[in-house]
Design a protein around this motif. Sequence first.
Motif, PDB file in Angstrom:
ATOM      1  N   PRO A   1       1.043  -1.473   0.156  1.00 16.52           N
ATOM      2  CA  PRO A   1       0.198   0.204   0.063  1.00 16.52           C
ATOM      3  C   PRO A   1       0.867   1.530   0.265  1.00 16.52           C
ATOM      4  O   PRO A   1       0.056   2.668  -0.153  1.00 16.52           O
ATOM      5  CB  PRO A   1      -0.740   0.090   1.105  1.00 16.52           C
TER       6      PRO A   1
ATOM      7  N   VAL B   1      -2.029   3.532  -0.432  1.00 16.78           N
ATOM      8  CA  VAL B   1      -2.157   4.132   0.675  1.00 16.78           C
ATOM      9  C   VAL B   1      -1.467   5.628   1.134  1.00 16.78           C
ATOM     10  O   VAL B   1      -1.944   7.197   1.829  1.00 16.78           O
ATOM     11  CB  VAL B   1      -3.342   3.609   1.720  1.00 16.78           C
TER      12      VAL B   1
ATOM     13  N   CYS C   1      -5.520   9.922  -0.195  1.00 11.06           N
ATOM     14  CA  CYS C   1      -3.852   9.191   0.642  1.00 11.06           C
ATOM     15  C   CYS C   1      -3.120  10.272   1.220  1.00 11.06           C
ATOM     16  O   CYS C   1      -2.748  11.497   0.716  1.00 11.06           O
ATOM     17  CB  CYS C   1      -3.550   9.302  -1.202  1.00 11.06           C
TER      18      CYS C   1
END
Length: 116
Positions: A9, A41, A73
């Motif tokens: 991520p 993320v 994000c």
Amino acid sequence: MQTLLAHKPITVIRPLDYLNAATCPEVGRQLATAIAAPGVVAVLVDLGAVKFIDSAGLMALVSGLKQAKKMGCRFSLCSVSPGIKMILELSQLDRVFEIFENVDSFDAENSCVKQH
């Protein structure tokens, strides 16, 4: 420009040498691609190999931050040299960006966050 997927991520982007008007179009494309990638993320820009940054380079980072916020994000910087840190401070962007000492300190914080 070198891009590493440090963790699924989290994307770590390491610009090389200069972050200026000549390199910003490519940097901007890579930031946009990383931020929009499914499952990412956080984007961490590792400035350890950057020797010089100008106003265009700063704008590329600010644009990346704005895009990341819109996408939900996280967008952070790390390994900022004293010269570049001074530029960030003079432009007061050190107050805008989340800045870490290095990739490991970013990873350590994320490990703590994930455990809670």
